[in-house]
Design a protein around this motif. Structure first.
Motif, PDB file in Angstrom:
ATOM      1  N   ARG A   1      -1.838   3.125   2.602  1.00  0.00           N
ATOM      2  CA  ARG A   1      -1.268   2.884   1.265  1.00  0.00           C
ATOM      3  C   ARG A   1      -1.068   1.389   1.014  1.00  0.00           C
ATOM      4  NH1 ARG A   1       3.903   6.432   1.300  1.00  0.00           N
ATOM      5  NH2 ARG A   1       4.173   5.672  -0.823  1.00  0.00           N
TER       6      ARG A   1
ATOM      7  N   LYS B   1      -3.864  -0.446  -0.516  1.00  0.00           N
ATOM      8  CA  LYS B   1      -4.226   0.015  -1.853  1.00  0.00           C
ATOM      9  C   LYS B   1      -5.109   1.257  -1.862  1.00  0.00           C
ATOM     10  CE  LYS B   1      -3.765  -4.239  -4.534  1.00  0.00           C
ATOM     11  NZ  LYS B   1      -3.732  -5.450  -3.707  1.00  0.00           N
ATOM     12  N   CYS B   2      -5.023   2.079  -0.848  1.00  0.00           N
ATOM     13  CA  CYS B   2      -5.753   3.339  -0.874  1.00  0.00           C
ATOM     14  C   CYS B   2      -5.035   4.301  -1.819  1.00  0.00           C
ATOM     15  CB  CYS B   2      -5.780   3.981   0.511  1.00  0.00           C
ATOM     16  SG  CYS B   2      -6.861   3.152   1.674  1.00  0.00           S
ATOM     17  N   SER B   3      -5.813   4.979  -2.659  1.00  0.00           N
ATOM     18  CA  SER B   3      -5.224   6.035  -3.479  1.00  0.00           C
ATOM     19  C   SER B   3      -4.908   7.199  -2.540  1.00  0.00           C
ATOM     20  CB  SER B   3      -6.211   6.490  -4.536  1.00  0.00           C
ATOM     21  OG  SER B   3      -7.288   7.156  -3.909  1.00  0.00           O
ATOM     22  N   ARG B   4      -4.223   8.198  -3.057  1.00  0.00           N
ATOM     23  CA  ARG B   4      -3.883   9.335  -2.202  1.00  0.00           C
ATOM     24  C   ARG B   4      -5.132  10.011  -1.643  1.00  0.00           C
ATOM     25  NH1 ARG B   4       1.475  10.942  -2.934  1.00  0.00           N
ATOM     26  NH2 ARG B   4       2.603   9.003  -3.173  1.00  0.00           N
ATOM     27  N   TRP B   5      -6.145  10.200  -2.496  1.00  0.00           N
ATOM     28  CA  TRP B   5      -7.373  10.850  -2.035  1.00  0.00           C
ATOM     29  C   TRP B   5      -8.094   9.986  -1.004  1.00  0.00           C
ATOM     30  CZ3 TRP B   5      -8.613  15.761  -2.520  1.00  0.00           C
ATOM     31  CH2 TRP B   5      -8.026  16.499  -3.539  1.00  0.00           C
ATOM     32  N   GLU B   6      -8.042   8.674  -1.236  1.00  0.00           N
ATOM     33  CA  GLU B   6      -8.678   7.755  -0.287  1.00  0.00           C
ATOM     34  C   GLU B   6      -7.944   7.795   1.059  1.00  0.00           C
ATOM     35  OE1 GLU B   6     -10.525   3.303  -0.950  1.00  0.00           O
ATOM     36  OE2 GLU B   6      -8.947   4.003  -2.281  1.00  0.00           O
ATOM     37  N   THR B   7      -6.619   7.888   0.983  1.00  0.00           N
ATOM     38  CA  THR B   7      -5.830   7.993   2.214  1.00  0.00           C
ATOM     39  C   THR B   7      -6.219   9.252   2.977  1.00  0.00           C
ATOM     40  OG1 THR B   7      -4.012   6.883   1.084  1.00  0.00           O
ATOM     41  CG2 THR B   7      -3.481   8.005   3.132  1.00  0.00           C
TER      42      THR B   7
END
Ligand SMILES: Nc1ncnc2c1ncn2[C@@H]1O[C@H](COP(=O)(O)OP(=O)(O)O)[C@@H](O)[C@H]1O
Ligand SMILES: [Mg+2]
Lengths: 257, 277
Positions: A160, A163-169
């Protein structure tokens, strides 16, 4: 020296551990020969087992092994795909209970359910695969869920902060970050999977397989053959275990457990 | 040393965080401003001290936007939309503030090169520029030999440096480090001190906030120190964390200087304060 052998947590010098293994192997073999040397004996003698092997070869052991391995490969492949989809979506609050529920189904007995599959599947092979996929998935999902549960919170926070979005995480930490664990989940569940395969093969008889061999030979009480077959099944299982570990370690250099 | 105070770069107001109804930190208020010194690029270095469990890590999670405060707010400068004369503020969001946690967490499946490339994925630089930026940092931070290794093939110091560069690449001017000195040997401690200096010398707006249990280190490194502890209210020691002391080393004229007698005096003062909170 002997005192060291029975001292808890004692570390021996390099070759001694190997000697101990060899000692035990010889012991097992020795006991086997000794126990089966008389006229009456419960377990088959080495000679009987050896004859069992050659009989099995004559009966097409190789084809049966091939059939079982094919069934194993196919059902594990479908099952792991289904399981991964369910588990990768389990971080969504809406779907979380679903994964947990499927995982609980592993307590259902295999035999009672198979009837329902006969209704849906025409070929015996299709039925075998369907039964295996359903049952294996409950075990795979259980293990995969615990892999996710063991991911430290810091790893999600780390993604996070980048800057990862939730889906990217989800993609980076859970999917890509734990891909090597999938191989380990397969390996750890292999014992139960292997047992299921042999069982399913003997319940839903299709194109042969090790399960059929066991079933047929059980009827004739041919201990030599049954014993030989058990050894074949054991060794195959161990080989797949080693193979999966080898795959994990060579595909993922960082996977050191 | 002469310095001038410019505009606010960090504004924390009435911040409180509770986990499952249990208040961990409360009534946290502070402001930090951009400091300028003649001829030297000077960022801000802020140390947070306090005994274990007083809420330093929790404060950091709120400052980085990883945890939603139960009340209050954290404002940082909206660098993108600000100009010299018109400075805008924004509420902190995930990713605005770099954060290196106590364990120097990295992606376990990415080598240093892959990780740094990932940290730059949203930047506007061209591929070639990214490549050269990565190369420059890897050389400057002494990671050349290990750039193709995974986190579990790196030493603690190397992991930490990688984590710091990742955050420099991805976030703006703010960097928070949770206990960056714990578990490091003497050589690594010097490395981290150097990194903190390096970040400060890079840009006047750069602001590093770190926590530590080493009071002397904090006093020698920071220009502003906050002590987090349990406050005593009406003679009773509460059990939530808040700021129980602030020391502006700039105003005390001991910032950016060799460690001396006045620094030592401050160490003693802070120690007493911590023991009572
Ligand atoms: N996720 C959490 N859920 C519940 N309590 C927490 C959580 N994180 C920290 N705490 C509690 O908050 C308090 C402060 O912890 P922390 O911020 O880690 O302190 P410090 O960094 O100063 O040692 C501790 O009592 C800790 O148990
Ligand atoms: Mg902490």
């Amino acid at each position: 020296m002997f005192k060291k052998l029975i001292t808890p947590l004692e570390k021996l010098k390099a070759p001694f551990n190997l000697y101990i293994i060899v000692f035990w192997l010889l012991m097992v073999l020795g006991v086997w020969f000794a126990a089966t040397s008389g006229q009456k004996h419960l377990i088959p003698s080495p000679a009987q087992v050896f004859k069992g092997f050659s009989d099995l070869f004559a009966e097409g052991l190789v084809t049966h092994v091939g059939s079982s391995l094919a069934l194993c490969f196919q059902s594990v492949l479908y099952s792991i795909i289904v399981s991964l989809i369910v588990v990768y979506l389990s971080p969504l609050p809406l779907l979380k209970p679903l994964a947990a529920m499927i995982s609980k189904f592993r307590y259902l007995p295999l035999t009672g359910i198979t009837y329902y599959f006969t209704v849906f599947f025409q070929t015996a092979r299709g039925m075998q695969i369907a039964v295996l996929v359903v049952f294996m998935s409950t075990f795979f999902i259980t293990s995969l869920l615990s892999v996710i549960k063991d991911i430290p919170n810091e790893e999600f926070d780390h993604a996070r902060t980048l800057k990862c979005s939730r889906w990217e995480t989800l993609w980076e930490v859970i999917v890509k970050g734990r891909l090597d664990y999938v191989f380990d989940v397969l390996r750890q569940n292999l014992a139960i999977v292997w047992m299921m395969i042999v069982t399913v093969e003997s319940i839903l008889v299709a194109e042969g397989g090790l399960g059929v061999l066991i079933k047929n030979n059980d009827k004739f009480m041919n201990h030599g053959k049954i014993f030989a077959l058990q050894i074949v099944i054991l060794i195959l299982g161990l080989l797949i275990d080693v193979f999966l570990n080898f795959c994990r370690k060579s595909l993922f250099r960082y996977s050191k457990f | 040393m002469p310095y001038s105070i410019k505009d606010t770069i960090l504004y924390v107001e009435n911040l409180s965080v509770a986990y499952d109804g249990k208040v961990i930190i409360k009534d946290i208020n502070f402001t930090e401003k951009d400091i300028h010194r003649e001829d030297v690029v000077t960022g801000q270095v802020i140390a947070i001290l306090g005994r274990s469990g007083r809420g330093k890590s929790t404060l950091f999670k709120a400052l980085t936007g990883l945890v939603k405060p139960t009340s209050g707010q954290v404002l940082i400068r909206d660098i993108k939309n600000s100009t010299e004369t018109d400075i805008k503020a924004k509420m902190v969001e995930e990713g605005d503030v770099g954060f290196v946690d106590q364990k120097y967490t990295l992606f376990r499946n990415k080598t240093i090169l892959q990780a740094l490339k990932f940290a730059l994925r949203t930047s506007n630089l061209s591929e070639a520029e990214k490549q050269s930026k990565i190369e420059t940092y890897i050389k400057e931070w002494g990671l050349e030999k290990v750039k193709n290794q995974y986190p579990n093939e790196l030493s603690g110091g190397q992991r930490q440096r990688t984590a710091v560069i990742e955050q420099i690449f991805s976030s703006g001017n703010y960097m928070i480090m949770d206990e960056p000195f714990s578990g490091l040997d003497v050589g690594n401690v010097e490395d981290v001190k150097r990194s903190i200096h390096k970040i400060g010398e890079d840009h006047t707006l750069n602001t590093v906030i770190f926590s530590t249990h080493d009071i002397e280190l904090a006093v020698s490194l920071a220009d502003s120190i906050y002590v987090i502890g349990y406050p005593t209210i009406n003679g009773k020691l509460e059990n939530y964390g808040t700021i129980v002391g602030h020391f502006d080393l700039k105003a005390m004229h001991i910032a950016w200087q060799k460690f001396g007698a006045s620094h030592l005096q401050l160490v003693e003062q802070i120690k007493t304060l911590m023991l009572n909170s």
